[in-house]
Design an enzyme around this catalytic site. Sequence first.
Site: not given
Ligand code: PXP
Length: 236
Positions: A6, A8-9, A17, A42, A44, A48-49, A69, A100, A150, A190-191
């Site tokens: 993922n 996103d970040h 910036r 994702h 959103r 935001r990203h 997502e 999420t 998932e 997630h996490g």
């Molecule tokens: N799965 C889903 C559905 C999510 O929303 C996210 C976070 O965007 C992730 C997985 C990935 O989670 P993490 O960034 O904590 O690895």
Amino acid sequence: MKLAVNVDHFATLREARGSDEPEPVLAALLAEQAGAKGIVCHIRRDRRHIKERDLKLFREAIKTKLNIEMCATEDNQRLSLEIKPDVVSLVPEREEELTTEGGLDVLSSQDHLSPFVKTLQSSGIKISVFVDPDIEQINACNKLGVDLIEINTGKYTELKPGPQRQTSLQQIKKSAQHGEELELEIHAGHGLDYRNIHPITQIPQIKEFSIGFAIVARSAMVGIEKAVKEMINLIQ
Ligand code: PXP
């Protein structure tokens, strides 16, 4: 077991910036070159990203699998039909949330989700649902006719090693077994990070992990190629 990254970040960093660096599509390509079998992002509502331009570039550039997502809105249905990702993952979305916060409540939103799912599937897009490790919710996903689920590992990852975490792990295991019995493809995420993923990799029904934050954070220290390869080593 496969890793989907993922990204996103990388976009979060860009937006910090209001700049055009780092470029998420470049991160996606480097992650693929390092062995990732899919790219996740994702979109959103507050953008935001990740933005629409990122989705268009991902669609053109990604060679493995693009998984977007989103929450099930009319706008997102239109956007999905335009971009045509390989997979759309349905997630709940709350505006103020940092990330999420839990699985989608499919049990109470079947009627709302059903036309969204059917429309996208009939255009060749697979549907995934982000779901808590809960048998009733998984049965509802099956009834909805999704292609894969998932399983939300968020609660497990928030707990310290100990009995509560073991219980949470058992729930994930049972849910994965149940999902496989229903012939759903099972993913998890997630996490998850470099320290907590090992017990989850011992669940053979889980075919793919979706991991973002930990890999992006490690990329800042050692580079994306190394960060992705280290995670793949842990998964395999
Ligand atoms: N799965 C889903 C559905 C999510 O929303 C996210 C976070 O965007 C992730 C997985 C990935 O989670 P993490 O960034 O904590 O690895």
